[in-house]
Design a protein around this motif. Sequence first.
Motif, mmCIF file in Angstrom:
data_model
loop_
_atom_site.group_PDB
_atom_site.id
_atom_site.type_symbol
_atom_site.label_atom_id
_atom_site.label_comp_id
_atom_site.label_asym_id
_atom_site.label_seq_id
_atom_site.Cartn_x
_atom_site.Cartn_y
_atom_site.Cartn_z
ATOM 1 N N PHE A 346 0.810 -1.215 0.000
ATOM 2 C CA PHE A 346 0.000 0.000 0.000
ATOM 3 C C PHE A 346 0.852 1.277 0.000
ATOM 4 C CE2 PHE A 346 -3.264 -2.990 0.776
ATOM 5 C CZ PHE A 346 -4.460 -2.386 0.441
ATOM 6 N N SER A 347 2.135 1.137 0.316
ATOM 7 C CA SER A 347 3.013 2.313 0.277
ATOM 8 C C SER A 347 3.512 2.616 -1.134
ATOM 9 C CB SER A 347 4.225 2.099 1.190
ATOM 10 O OG SER A 347 3.837 2.003 2.534
ATOM 11 N N PHE A 348 3.765 1.553 -1.931
ATOM 12 C CA PHE A 348 4.460 1.759 -3.203
ATOM 13 C C PHE A 348 3.722 1.260 -4.441
ATOM 14 C CE2 PHE A 348 7.861 1.132 0.061
ATOM 15 C CZ PHE A 348 8.329 2.445 0.073
ATOM 16 N N PHE A 349 2.716 0.397 -4.287
ATOM 17 C CA PHE A 349 2.129 -0.234 -5.469
ATOM 18 C C PHE A 349 0.641 0.045 -5.668
ATOM 19 C CE2 PHE A 349 5.754 -2.859 -4.153
ATOM 20 C CZ PHE A 349 6.517 -2.836 -5.314
ATOM 21 N N ILE A 350 -0.053 0.425 -4.619
ATOM 22 C CA ILE A 350 -1.483 0.692 -4.740
ATOM 23 C C ILE A 350 -1.706 2.187 -4.963
ATOM 24 C CG2 ILE A 350 -3.746 0.540 -3.613
ATOM 25 C CD1 ILE A 350 -2.508 -2.157 -4.353
ATOM 26 N N PRO A 351 -2.373 2.578 -6.073
ATOM 27 C CA PRO A 351 -2.634 4.002 -6.318
ATOM 28 C C PRO A 351 -3.464 4.622 -5.189
ATOM 29 C CG PRO A 351 -3.112 2.678 -8.272
ATOM 30 C CD PRO A 351 -2.881 1.718 -7.157
ATOM 31 N N ALA A 352 -3.222 5.907 -4.951
ATOM 32 C CA ALA A 352 -3.915 6.604 -3.864
ATOM 33 C C ALA A 352 -5.428 6.563 -4.040
ATOM 34 C CB ALA A 352 -3.424 8.045 -3.783
ATOM 35 N N THR A 353 -5.903 6.616 -5.290
ATOM 36 C CA THR A 353 -7.352 6.598 -5.530
ATOM 37 C C THR A 353 -7.961 5.256 -5.112
ATOM 38 O OG1 THR A 353 -6.865 5.941 -7.814
ATOM 39 C CG2 THR A 353 -7.306 8.278 -7.407
ATOM 40 N N VAL A 354 -7.270 4.167 -5.449
ATOM 41 C CA VAL A 354 -7.745 2.834 -5.067
ATOM 42 C C VAL A 354 -7.697 2.673 -3.553
ATOM 43 C CG1 VAL A 354 -7.333 0.350 -5.277
ATOM 44 C CG2 VAL A 354 -6.998 1.835 -7.260
ATOM 45 N N GLY A 356 -7.943 4.971 -1.358
ATOM 46 C CA GLY A 356 -9.023 5.756 -0.774
ATOM 47 C C GLY A 356 -10.363 5.055 -0.830
ATOM 48 N N GLU A 357 -10.566 4.230 -1.865
ATOM 49 C CA GLU A 357 -11.833 3.524 -2.033
ATOM 50 C C GLU A 357 -11.982 2.337 -1.081
ATOM 51 O OE1 GLU A 357 -11.856 2.402 -6.094
ATOM 52 O OE2 GLU A 357 -12.169 4.445 -6.864
ATOM 53 N N ILE A 358 -10.872 1.687 -0.754
ATOM 54 C CA ILE A 358 -10.977 0.436 0.011
ATOM 55 C C ILE A 358 -10.526 0.559 1.465
ATOM 56 C CG2 ILE A 358 -10.593 -0.872 -2.104
ATOM 57 C CD1 ILE A 358 -7.814 -1.570 -1.105
ATOM 58 N N LYS A 359 -9.878 1.686 1.818
ATOM 59 C CA LYS A 359 -9.302 1.746 3.167
ATOM 60 C C LYS A 359 -10.368 1.738 4.264
ATOM 61 C CE LYS A 359 -8.750 6.797 3.484
ATOM 62 N NZ LYS A 359 -7.763 7.895 3.657
ATOM 63 N N GLY A 360 -11.559 2.294 3.974
ATOM 64 C CA GLY A 360 -12.623 2.294 4.982
ATOM 65 C C GLY A 360 -13.075 0.886 5.322
ATOM 66 N N SER A 361 -13.237 0.061 4.292
ATOM 67 C CA SER A 361 -13.669 -1.320 4.497
ATOM 68 C C SER A 361 -12.604 -2.126 5.234
ATOM 69 C CB SER A 361 -13.976 -1.980 3.146
ATOM 70 O OG SER A 361 -14.332 -3.337 3.314
ATOM 71 N N LEU A 362 -11.319 -1.953 4.840
ATOM 72 C CA LEU A 362 -10.228 -2.689 5.486
ATOM 73 C C LEU A 362 -10.038 -2.255 6.937
ATOM 74 C CD1 LEU A 362 -7.557 -2.870 2.632
ATOM 75 C CD2 LEU A 362 -8.864 -4.765 3.608
#
Length: 418
Positions: A346-354, A356-362
């Motif tokens: 999540f630091s280097f490979f996951i785009p910030a937009t993605v 932002g979409e999934i962090k609430g659920s996780l």
Amino acid sequence: MSATNKLSIHEDWVVVILGAVTIILSLSGLLLPVPQFNWENADDLYNTVVTPTNLGYIGLQFIFVIIIAALGAFLTGKSVKSAVLTFPAVYVLTIIALIMAGNSQVKALNLEAVIFSLAIGLAISNFFRLPEWFKSSLSTELFVKIGLVLLGTGVIFSDVLKAGSLGLIQALAVVLSVWYFAFWVCKKLKIDEELTMMISSAVSICGVSAAIATSGAIKGDSKKLSYVISMVLITAIPMMIFMPYIAAYFHFPQTVTGAWLGGSIDTTGAVVASGSLVGEEALKISTIVKFSQNVLLGIAAFAISVYWTYTQHPAGKDKAAKPTLKVIWERFPKFVIGFIAASLLFSFFIPATVNGEIKGSLKNLQGLWFALAFTSIGLETNFADLFGRNSKKPFYAFLIAQGFNVIVTLIIAFLLFG
């Protein structure tokens, strides 16, 4: 209850697998709706929390986590039937705790859901006699470690490197000083060798995991191990609750508070819960510092096994197998790999937009696993078992060593993180 299945993978690897499955499903678009638990009064409770839609979200969440819990039981070789029968009760009690913690007045007191889940579990286990199959099927460590792997998705790796280096320095200083102090106290109180080794490791390194690793290294008595684990869990409760308030009263910086909590509270789950009471920065630092101590577990287990082999089984008297470097890898807490891998991803490979979409659920699932773990801790802890059948001397030694640990760790935390 049904017998355990034949498949058995080390629990730390299982939580890495389950954490990875959860993250992959989230990245693939399977995002669970986050239930609403915030309310102010009775009317608000019925209009926001106890609604068909919100109860549906809670039900969906239940289906997801019970599948993960059942899969965890299967992979670790435990009875899937017992796990599935036990889990609904743990889940319902945890939801009650989340609802209690969601009240606005409770939130104003800064009381987290994990405190309520722990209190509910303790009340039930100490006033009612739970069947042994129920207690044995609780998966406390599994739940905590799944939550910790998911916690990695919210920790930026540069922070891990920065705080981790300081955390490792702190861990070395704390582990060495506290271990030898605890060892000295136990010797003064004439506590037997096995308990001395388990207590010293539990206080100085990482609580339950260290006690288990030490018991394995010295082939210790399971009853003594159970006693030490009970002491760890019981002392972690007041430390988890009161240390954040002490830090707030004296206006300690969040970084110092996090390092203090991570270095002195013995169970990883209690560190997470306590750090949550202080704030995001304290939670992050406390977790990383605790991980730094966890990393030393394999080395400590190897050193203890060498010491035990050569003091309890001198050459010529016993042909016990001499420990090898393999012990370090065997005792290394593998779930740390999952945490770091999630952080790297999540630091280097996951785009910030993605993200932002999934962090609430996780983040919701992370908090749920922690709450489930503390409900389980409460359900498996009985005060009468601790004080009714055992000598008080080991408990006194544990408390004295823990007091020393708290003071020394605070001083080191200020020196390194102040």
